[in-house]
Design an enzyme around this catalytic site. Sequence first.
Site, PDB file in Angstrom:
ATOM      1  N   PRO A   2     -34.712  61.025  48.486  1.00 15.02           N
ATOM      2  CA  PRO A   2     -34.059  60.295  48.720  1.00 15.02           C
ATOM      3  C   PRO A   2     -33.490  60.299  50.076  1.00 15.02           C
ATOM      4  O   PRO A   2     -33.027  61.485  50.490  1.00 15.02           O
ATOM      5  CB  PRO A   2     -32.978  60.355  48.048  1.00 15.02           C
ATOM      6  CG  PRO A   2     -33.203  61.127  46.647  1.00 15.02           C
ATOM      7  CD  PRO A   2     -34.191  61.954  47.028  1.00 15.02           C
ATOM      8  N   GLU A   3     -33.614  59.335  50.872  1.00 11.63           N
ATOM      9  CA  GLU A   3     -33.181  59.499  52.301  1.00 11.63           C
ATOM     10  C   GLU A   3     -31.759  58.545  52.506  1.00 11.63           C
ATOM     11  O   GLU A   3     -31.356  58.209  51.502  1.00 11.63           O
ATOM     12  CB  GLU A   3     -34.285  58.616  53.156  1.00 11.63           C
ATOM     13  CG  GLU A   3     -35.631  59.407  52.777  1.00 11.63           C
ATOM     14  CD  GLU A   3     -36.682  58.947  53.679  1.00 11.63           C
ATOM     15  OE1 GLU A   3     -36.443  58.298  54.645  1.00 11.63           O
ATOM     16  OE2 GLU A   3     -37.722  59.102  53.378  1.00 11.63           O
ATOM     17  N   ARG A 113     -36.569  68.772  39.052  1.00  9.79           N
ATOM     18  CA  ARG A 113     -37.441  69.993  39.877  1.00  9.79           C
ATOM     19  C   ARG A 113     -36.309  71.146  40.363  1.00  9.79           C
ATOM     20  O   ARG A 113     -36.896  71.933  40.654  1.00  9.79           O
ATOM     21  CB  ARG A 113     -38.022  69.180  41.089  1.00  9.79           C
ATOM     22  CG  ARG A 113     -39.154  68.198  40.767  1.00  9.79           C
ATOM     23  CD  ARG A 113     -40.503  68.982  40.132  1.00  9.79           C
ATOM     24  NE  ARG A 113     -41.015  69.811  41.228  1.00  9.79           N
ATOM     25  CZ  ARG A 113     -41.967  69.412  41.842  1.00  9.79           C
ATOM     26  NH1 ARG A 113     -42.153  67.968  42.201  1.00  9.79           N
ATOM     27  NH2 ARG A 113     -42.242  70.359  43.002  1.00  9.79           N
TER      28      ARG A 113
END
Length: 272
Positions: A2-3, A113
């Site tokens: 995500p940015e 993750r």
Amino acid sequence: MPELPEVETVVRGLRGPLAGRTIVSVAYDWPNCLVTPDGPRFTARIAGQPVRGITRRGKYILIALNPDTLIIHLKMTGRLYVTPDSSTDEADRWVHFTFQLDNAHQLRFSDARKFGRVYLVEDPAQVVGALGPEPLDDAFTLEAFCARLAGRAGLLKPLLLNQAFIAGLGNIYADEALFAAGLHPLRRADSLAEEEIARLHAAIRATLAAGIAREGASVNWYRKPDGTRGSAQVALSVYGRGGQPCPRCGQPIARAVIGGRSTHYCPACQAR
Ligand SMILES: [Zn+2]
């Protein structure tokens, strides 16, 4: 990962559910994601702290408590959502932090993750103090951008990904901004003409603003706090479109690895 537009969308989606709430307790099963403080201090310290507000800095989510600030970085696969205690969600199987709220709801941090990061600090600057400027702030003027670029000799793509140079850009929006500006990702920062710097400055802001308007790009793991997808992925011009026609000129989009990161660009529209 995500940015800025994705993180901004998450922040906006959490504001309502967290407004006025207090964190009663926290449970977690993956201490490696907890950067600071140590586990016993974390659980003891956060209990009873009220939520004062939620903001974003770069790709970090800052949940202002009293007296501390809870800071979360979603990294690759992190998701944050608020849900009733009894509710289940498809992302629950990767939940590693559960913040119990005072209204029979929970703030859950799901992270398949486990690259996400959690901090509880008195001073947010400990975590976000070294970040570069916010590209959508009023203070990020063309003049300010020019001043930051001065003396920079690096390649454009890695420079845009450098969070100390400018905060919030990642692989998607850096590629999209360079395409919108018509600049090759391997151009050296000190090779830009004034007019090219102006194009890049405008392109960065426009690309990020468009990403926020579309509530982020759900190209892989990213979801809004309500579990739905953003729509920015359908409007991408080059990112992830290697071999497909450029939306501007029709030539195939090229893919290269620059600074270890996959990079997409149009060889015609972004000539070197
Ligand atoms: Zn093109």
